[in-house]
Every structure is written in structure tokens, then in C-alpha cells.
Motif scaffolding. Sequence first.
Motif: not given
Length: 202
Positions: A70-77, A79-84, A160-168
Motif C-alpha cells: 500500500t502507499i505509505i507516507g508520514r502521519a501528517d502528510h 494526503l493523509a485522511g483523504g482519498v488521493a 497508510c495513504i488511502r487512494s483510488v489505487v487498490p492495494d496489491t
Amino acid sequence: MALSRSLLLPTALADLLVDAPNIQVDVVEGSYLELVELLRSGRIDVMVGALRDSPARDLHQQPLFADKLTIIGRADHPLAGGVAGFEQLADYPWIVARRASGLLERWQSMFDDAGKARPQAPIQCGSVALIRGMLVRSDFLTLLSPDQVAAEIHAGTLTCIRSVVPDTERLIGAITRRDWYPTALQEQFMAALRASTASLGS
């Protein structure tokens, strides 16, 4: 290989050394390309890490468990908290795996399969320790197994950064020569590898 260093192999070796405390174990770290020739030449016995979709005919792969990427970034990135979306993901730099790795190919296919341009990826790196250090200090993103940064996610420094890209998923397992005939001790190690997957939630 990378994931097995922090999760699978320590569990298996700890269990093995309980039953065989006097053995000597030589752990060789490296990428798939670095290790596979050592395996073919007999200088190492087993490779542990991500399996390949189309392995060479002289190699045998034994799946152990499925690992989520999955996509990972810092907690206060930002894009965190939304769906990128893809465009938002492309607004930030990425740390990607080194060339000729399965993980790099999966990152590339995330964007290629959707017909989207790949983001800038100025850093190619196989060191999870370095990746963790970069992520917590910047707006970089990466594609990684959450298990590899579980301590940082639990501590609230990475997320974990939520996004339109599905986890693989990718299969993690053991790779040996097809003509390999393990000794009793090597069989015991392989059994410890299989047993250790239970502690990883498999």
C-alpha cells in the motif's frame, strides 16, 4: 530480501535456534538479482522474500504468505485522511525500489495500467530503514508493506495513504534450486519458515 529481514526470518531463526542452539547461520542480505547467482552457485542455500511471477526453470518457489502493498507516507502528510487521486499522488515525490525489482514493477504498473504518468521518483532504495527515515522527514511517498513499518504506524509517525489505487498483493516465500536436496537441518529450517507464517497472521 527486504521484507524477510524484519519479519519472517527473525521468527524462523529464533524458533530454529531453540531446537538447535549450536548451529551456525550465515545471513546474506541483498536484492533478488544479487542473491540469485549466489543461490545458483551453491554459495547460499535458500532465498527468502518476494516471489517472481515467472521464475527461471532452474528455481523452485515455495509460497509462504500473501503480503499487501500500500502507499505509505508520514502521519501528517497533506494526503493523509483523504482519498488521493492519481493527480494528487503525482504531486509528491516518491521513493521506489531499485531497478529490476518486483516492487518497482508493481509501482510502475499502478500508473501504467491506469494510463497515468508516473510521478517523479528521485530516490531508488532497497533499505527500509532509509525509507522510513525519509518518509517521516518529508512529503515523500512510497509503496511498501505496512508490516515493514508497523512500529512507525503504531507510534503515529507513518500512515497508510488511502487512494483510488487498490492495494496489491505479492507472494512471499522461499526460493531454492530445483535440484537442491536439503539436509536434515535445512529441512528443519524450512519447517521453521513455514511455521513462522502463523505468527504473521497467515
